[in-house]
Scaffold this motif. Structure first.
Motif, PDB file in Angstrom:
ATOM      1  N   VAL A 210      64.889 -40.938 -51.729  1.00 25.31           N
ATOM      2  CA  VAL A 210      64.559 -40.305 -50.453  1.00 25.31           C
ATOM      3  C   VAL A 210      65.266 -38.965 -50.344  1.00 25.31           C
ATOM      4  CG1 VAL A 210      64.794 -40.530 -47.944  1.00 25.31           C
ATOM      5  CG2 VAL A 210      64.075 -42.483 -49.294  1.00 25.31           C
ATOM      6  N   ALA A 211      66.507 -38.895 -50.814  1.00 30.18           N
ATOM      7  CA  ALA A 211      67.254 -37.641 -50.788  1.00 30.18           C
ATOM      8  C   ALA A 211      66.580 -36.589 -51.653  1.00 30.18           C
ATOM      9  CB  ALA A 211      68.689 -37.871 -51.242  1.00 30.18           C
ATOM     10  N   VAL A 212      66.096 -36.987 -52.815  1.00 28.90           N
ATOM     11  CA  VAL A 212      65.398 -36.038 -53.694  1.00 28.90           C
ATOM     12  C   VAL A 212      64.121 -35.554 -53.031  1.00 28.90           C
ATOM     13  CG1 VAL A 212      64.172 -35.831 -55.899  1.00 28.90           C
ATOM     14  CG2 VAL A 212      66.395 -36.957 -55.816  1.00 28.90           C
ATOM     15  N   LEU A 213      63.384 -36.448 -52.411  1.00 23.31           N
ATOM     16  CA  LEU A 213      62.152 -36.062 -51.715  1.00 23.31           C
ATOM     17  C   LEU A 213      62.460 -35.081 -50.584  1.00 23.31           C
ATOM     18  CD1 LEU A 213      59.112 -36.391 -51.156  1.00 23.31           C
ATOM     19  CD2 LEU A 213      59.722 -38.282 -49.644  1.00 23.31           C
ATOM     20  N   LEU A 214      63.481 -35.350 -49.785  1.00 22.06           N
ATOM     21  CA  LEU A 214      63.847 -34.449 -48.700  1.00 22.06           C
ATOM     22  C   LEU A 214      64.333 -33.108 -49.234  1.00 22.06           C
ATOM     23  CD1 LEU A 214      65.650 -36.858 -46.221  1.00 22.06           C
ATOM     24  CD2 LEU A 214      63.495 -35.677 -45.858  1.00 22.06           C
ATOM     25  N   ALA A 215      65.052 -33.113 -50.353  1.00 23.57           N
ATOM     26  CA  ALA A 215      65.515 -31.858 -50.947  1.00 23.57           C
ATOM     27  C   ALA A 215      64.334 -31.010 -51.403  1.00 23.57           C
ATOM     28  CB  ALA A 215      66.445 -32.138 -52.119  1.00 23.57           C
ATOM     29  N   VAL A 216      63.319 -31.634 -51.955  1.00 20.73           N
ATOM     30  CA  VAL A 216      62.116 -30.897 -52.370  1.00 20.73           C
ATOM     31  C   VAL A 216      61.405 -30.317 -51.151  1.00 20.73           C
ATOM     32  CG1 VAL A 216      59.819 -31.181 -53.408  1.00 20.73           C
ATOM     33  CG2 VAL A 216      61.824 -32.165 -54.521  1.00 20.73           C
ATOM     34  N   VAL A 217      61.300 -31.096 -50.093  1.00 27.00           N
ATOM     35  CA  VAL A 217      60.659 -30.604 -48.867  1.00 27.00           C
ATOM     36  C   VAL A 217      61.434 -29.421 -48.304  1.00 27.00           C
ATOM     37  CG1 VAL A 217      60.121 -31.212 -46.471  1.00 27.00           C
ATOM     38  CG2 VAL A 217      59.566 -32.801 -48.309  1.00 27.00           C
ATOM     39  N   VAL A 218      62.758 -29.526 -48.263  1.00 27.09           N
ATOM     40  CA  VAL A 218      63.597 -28.431 -47.763  1.00 27.09           C
ATOM     41  C   VAL A 218      63.417 -27.192 -48.627  1.00 27.09           C
ATOM     42  CG1 VAL A 218      66.000 -27.655 -47.522  1.00 27.09           C
ATOM     43  CG2 VAL A 218      65.298 -29.867 -46.612  1.00 27.09           C
ATOM     44  N   PHE A 219      63.397 -27.361 -49.944  1.00 30.86           N
ATOM     45  CA  PHE A 219      63.232 -26.231 -50.851  1.00 30.86           C
ATOM     46  C   PHE A 219      61.938 -25.480 -50.555  1.00 30.86           C
ATOM     47  CE2 PHE A 219      61.412 -24.572 -54.816  1.00 30.86           C
ATOM     48  CZ  PHE A 219      62.378 -23.642 -55.133  1.00 30.86           C
ATOM     49  N   PHE A 220      60.843 -26.200 -50.420  1.00 31.27           N
ATOM     50  CA  PHE A 220      59.567 -25.531 -50.177  1.00 31.27           C
ATOM     51  C   PHE A 220      59.476 -24.940 -48.771  1.00 31.27           C
ATOM     52  CE2 PHE A 220      58.143 -27.973 -53.915  1.00 31.27           C
ATOM     53  CZ  PHE A 220      57.670 -26.901 -54.654  1.00 31.27           C
ATOM     54  N   ARG A 221      60.110 -25.587 -47.807  1.00 21.20           N
ATOM     55  CA  ARG A 221      60.088 -25.026 -46.445  1.00 21.20           C
ATOM     56  C   ARG A 221      60.920 -23.754 -46.362  1.00 21.20           C
ATOM     57  NH1 ARG A 221      57.769 -27.896 -42.385  1.00 21.20           N
ATOM     58  NH2 ARG A 221      58.920 -26.715 -40.829  1.00 21.20           N
TER      59      ARG A 221
END
Length: 69
Positions: A6-17
């Protein structure tokens, strides 16, 4: 293991945002990004990776404090 995924998924979302231009963001988008980053911190904090990041930041902060004296 699920917490780290879940942390990796959120980090990817943050990166793209955060890659988007600042001028194109609306207030609601900025709030959503802040909430996602907060959720990433809450999910990451109890993991070994989160503890490692905390240790590194603590050492960095103490180094800066000692250097300013």
């Amino acid at each position: 293991m699920l917490t780290l995924n879940v942390a990796v998924l959120l980090a990817v979302v943050v990166f793209f945002r955060l890659r988007r231009r600042t001028q194109a963001r609306r207030r609601n988008e900025e709030r959503a990004t802040a909430v996602i980053i907060l959720a990433l911190g809450v999910v990451l904090a109890p993991t070994a990776v989160g503890q490692g990041i905390l240790d590194i930041l603590g050492q960095l902060a103490s180094g800066v404090t000692q250097a300013s004296r």
